[in-house]
Structures are given as C-alpha cells and as structure tokens.
Design an enzyme around this catalytic site. Structure first.
Site, PDB file in Angstrom:
ATOM      1  N   HIS A   4       3.410   0.286  -2.708  1.00  0.00           N
ATOM      2  CA  HIS A   4       3.829  -1.119  -2.783  1.00  0.00           C
ATOM      3  C   HIS A   4       5.347  -1.293  -2.840  1.00  0.00           C
ATOM      4  CE1 HIS A   4      -0.239  -2.319  -2.829  1.00  0.00           C
ATOM      5  NE2 HIS A   4      -0.474  -2.235  -4.123  1.00  0.00           N
TER       6      HIS A   4
ATOM      7  N   ASN B 142       0.823  -1.201   0.000  1.00  0.00           N
ATOM      8  CA  ASN B 142       0.000   0.000   0.000  1.00  0.00           C
ATOM      9  C   ASN B 142       0.866   1.263   0.000  1.00  0.00           C
ATOM     10  OD1 ASN B 142      -2.461   1.658   0.204  1.00  0.00           O
ATOM     11  ND2 ASN B 142      -3.408  -0.268   0.827  1.00  0.00           N
ATOM     12  N   ARG B 143       0.273   2.392   0.410  1.00  0.00           N
ATOM     13  CA  ARG B 143       0.906   3.694   0.189  1.00  0.00           C
ATOM     14  C   ARG B 143       1.612   4.241   1.421  1.00  0.00           C
ATOM     15  NH1 ARG B 143      -3.502   3.056  -2.909  1.00  0.00           N
ATOM     16  NH2 ARG B 143      -3.310   3.694  -5.097  1.00  0.00           N
TER      17      ARG B 143
ATOM     18  N   HIS C 199      -1.093  -9.616  -4.184  1.00  0.00           N
ATOM     19  CA  HIS C 199      -1.974  -8.755  -4.979  1.00  0.00           C
ATOM     20  C   HIS C 199      -2.632  -9.542  -6.115  1.00  0.00           C
ATOM     21  CE1 HIS C 199      -3.768  -5.148  -6.411  1.00  0.00           C
ATOM     22  NE2 HIS C 199      -2.916  -4.324  -5.816  1.00  0.00           N
TER      23      HIS C 199
ATOM     24  N   ASP D 227     -11.339   1.488  -3.306  1.00  0.00           N
ATOM     25  CA  ASP D 227      -9.887   1.287  -3.219  1.00  0.00           C
ATOM     26  C   ASP D 227      -9.480   1.740  -1.822  1.00  0.00           C
ATOM     27  OD1 ASP D 227      -7.274   0.708  -3.750  1.00  0.00           O
ATOM     28  OD2 ASP D 227      -6.975   2.262  -5.268  1.00  0.00           O
TER      29      ASP D 227
ATOM     30  N   GLU E  55      -6.498  -7.425  -0.517  1.00  0.00           N
ATOM     31  CA  GLU E  55      -5.116  -7.504  -0.050  1.00  0.00           C
ATOM     32  C   GLU E  55      -5.106  -7.431   1.477  1.00  0.00           C
ATOM     33  OE1 GLU E  55      -3.072  -4.271  -2.394  1.00  0.00           O
ATOM     34  OE2 GLU E  55      -5.137  -4.252  -3.171  1.00  0.00           O
TER      35      GLU E  55
ATOM     36  N   GLN F  80      -7.365  -4.368   2.007  1.00  0.00           N
ATOM     37  CA  GLN F  80      -7.607  -3.379   0.966  1.00  0.00           C
ATOM     38  C   GLN F  80      -8.535  -4.004  -0.059  1.00  0.00           C
ATOM     39  OE1 GLN F  80      -6.287  -0.330   1.184  1.00  0.00           O
ATOM     40  NE2 GLN F  80      -6.692   0.621  -0.801  1.00  0.00           N
TER      41      GLN F  80
END
Length: 395
Positions: free
Chosen positions: A150, A124-125, A221, A293, A359, A331
């Site tokens: 990621h 993720n971010r 993923h 998302d 995820e 996610q």
C-alpha cells in the site's frame, strides 16, 4: 365512612399509583428506545469535530460530512478516510456499515493503519519492494514481511490531504506527492472526489498526473460490516463476485502470475456463498492468506456502465451492498489480521473477522508481471478511475 368505602378508596389509590408507575416505565422505555435510535443515528453526536481538530506534519486535520436523506458519510482528511457510513437497514434505522474511530488520534495510533483510507501510490503489494521502469530499478520501503504494501511505510493513508467541499454531497481531496516520495519517481498530483447520490451510493473518482514515468494504483480501504460496526462477525454475510478467476499467491501474498479458475474451489463466489462457509477448508491458498486475501479477476459483467464487482448481503438487518468499478480486479479481504487491539467509535474492538474489505484495483505486483494489466503513468497522460458502492435493503 364504612370499611367497604375505605377498601374502595385504597384500591383506587393503588390502581392510580400503578398506572402512573406503568406510564413512567413506558416513558422510560420509550426514552431508552429513542436513545438507542439516536445512538444508531447518532452521527454528529457520536463524532465531534473537536476530536479531529489537530495538526499533523504542519497541516490541519478535520472532520467532514457528505450526506443526503438516505446516506451520511463522515470523513477526515488525515489519510483521505471514511470514518463512518450510515444507511437505512430493513427496519429503516440508520446503521453504520464502515468501521472507524471517533478521533484523529484513533487513526494515527491504530495498529491497523488502513481503516477507511485512500491508498497509494500503489495499492496492494510489490514483491520485495522492487520494480523497474525504462531500465531503472526503484526500491520502495519494505513494510509487509519482505514486501512493500500500500505505497510503503508512509503511504497516502498517513498524509494530510487538502480538502474542498463544493456542496453538501461532495468532498474533494488533493495531494501532491513529491518525486521519490517512498521511492516512487515523479511529482504526482492526485485528486480524489468522494460524493453521495440520492440512491444511496458513495462514488469514488480518482485522478492523477505525473511529470515522470511512474506507477499508480489507487483505491479505498474501507472495512465493512453490513450488520453495523460492532455487530459481530461478517462470516454469515452472503457474497456474490463476478469473477471466474483469481490470482493465487505465495506465502508472502505475492501473486504467482497465474490466473486460476475459481470453479471447484472455495474461491468460487459466482453463485452466492457466505464468507464463512468454506473459509476453514484445507486449501493452500486459504492457508497463505489466513482466509480470503486475494485479488479476483473481474469477468466484465456490466452494471451502470462499469464492471459489476459483486453483491454482499448482511445477514442480520438486510443491508445489501453492490460494488461497481472501472478497475479490472478487486481484493477481497475477510478481516484475517484483525486482532482486537483497537476500539472503534461504537466501543467495540476490531475483533477477528468483524469486517471485510473490497478494494477495487489493478492486480497486485503488476509492475513485475508483464501479462497483468499495467499501472504505468506517463507525463502528459491522466490516470482516471471510478468505483461506486451502492446500498439497498433486502427484507
């Protein structure tokens, strides 16, 4: 021979010819049906080892299988990826529910780099690619707007993993990520074990150790279509998620820090809803994500001794997927950025919202939110987590 006898002979010849023609047509139809089934069950005939036999960064890439009689999974060590996953549908036909490519080149050149991949070091971010540990600021390459996604520009999806196969049901991937790779501190030793079980599950077990304080948030993923790769939209899939809260995001998909209740919003999947039922509603969060998302905060509902993430049901062939995890979040991504630019192994393109992802994870941007569950790993500790994706059918 009189004319009546001649007429009978002609009719008999015509009847025999027609019966032969019908038998040939029936044989042809059966052959076509068998061909269709073998295509759907195709597996090794669809995926050829030689199409994955290449060298990346000086390391050998290959195609590997884990299987039993009710589940078969094709994987490659380029990115530690799931290439395809076949389970029976309600008619007993083996159906490929994970989208992917039929060659290593397909994954290497794809405009979407994450199909089926093992994700790390941090899934993720991370906001602006920055975080601090013990008073030291670290910078991760920016690859998603102004943020890091990621693991940076060359995350674990782009490395070649060492691979062992102790038995037909198990693959073990290993990767040593050197100190400061993509800006992350510490030499990180990562092992991910993928295995299949007799009750149609793929099990993902992650381990990591480090020699310096670092951050780790590993996941997979896979992009799913429970109707089968290439069988259209996922908007009619029915979803139940065991989460009463989610983490709202800004326009860059970075969490605001709030844990917002899902009740009364399009994010409430505590009872079953299709993916498409509310995805087009006027809602700032749906606008920010281009659909779903978002990270959902699991509520602790237990199944098989883990957090029960949720249940997803394909609308066409009755395939059901239950997800369990030791992680605190998931996610949910509804394929909003799929652009139809890549061709899958079925011949279909990665068209808009034709696959979804779940995820399992710690929350996005966790190092920058002290009240989120943290992802710090210290020397002498071992990072471990497990997720299970189990398949069944509903008639």
């Amino acid at each position: 021979m009189n004319k009546h006898n001649i007429l009978y002979i002609v009719l008999a010849v015509l009847l025999i010819t027609q019966m032969g023609s019908c038998k040939n047509k029936e044989k042809q139809t059966l052959q076509q049906s068998d061909d269709a089934n073998s295509k759907e069950m195709g597996l090794e005939s669809i995926l050829k080892s030689e199409d994955f036999d290449t060298i990346v960064d000086g390391k050998k890439v290959g195609l590997y299988w884990i299987k039993n009689k009710d589940i078969e999974v094709a994987m490659t060590n380029y990115g530690g990826r799931i290439v395809g996953l076949w389970v029976p549908n309600k008619n007993g036909i083996m159906t490929d529910v994970v989208v992917g490519f039929n060659s290593a080149k397909g994954f290497i050149t794809s405009t979407e780099p994450y199909f089926g991949a093992t994700i790390g070091r941090v899934g993720n971010r991370i906001a602006k690619g920055k975080f601090s540990l013990n008073g030291v600021e670290y910078n991760i390459p920016i690859n998603n707007g102004e943020n890091s996604l990621h693991g940076g520009k060359k995350g674990f999806q782009d490395v070649v993993w060492d691979v062992q196969q102790p038995n037909a049901q198990t693959l073990i991937f290993h990767y040593n990520s050197p100190d400061m790779e993509e800006g992350f501190p510490g030499n990180l030793s990562v092992t991910v074990t993928y295995s299949v079980t007799a009750d149609r599950a793929i099990v993902m077990e992650y381990e990591a150790t480090t020699d310096k304080t670092t951050v780790v948030n590993l996941t997979n993923h896979a992009f799913f279509n429970l109707n089968g790769e290439g069988n259209g939209t996922i908007l009619n899939h029915e979803v139940t998620l065991y989460a009463e809260a989610y983490t709202p995001v800004d326009s860059g998909l970075i969490p605001t820090g709030e844990l917002a209740p899902v009740k009364g919003t399009p994010f409430d999947f505590t009872t079953p809803h299709t993916i498409g039922e509310r995805i087009s509603e006027e809602n700032l969060q749906l606008k920010n994500g281009g659909g779903y998302d978002h990270n959902f905060v699991l509520n602790g509902t237990q199944k098989e001794g883990m957090n029960h993430v949720g249940t997803i049901v394909g609308d066409r062939f009755g395939i059901v997927m239950d997800v369990m995890t030791e992680e605190p979040g998931v996610q949910f991504y509804s394929g909003n950025f799929m652009l139809g630019k890549n061709t899958f192994k079925s011949g279909a393109t990665d068209a808009y919202r034709t696959a979804f992802a779940l995820e399992t994870q710690h929350f996005p941007d966790a190092p920058n939110h002290s009240d989120f569950p943290q992802i710090t790993l210290e020397p002498g500790e071992k990072y471990t987590t497990k997720s299970v994706y189990r398949f069944s059918v509903r008639n």
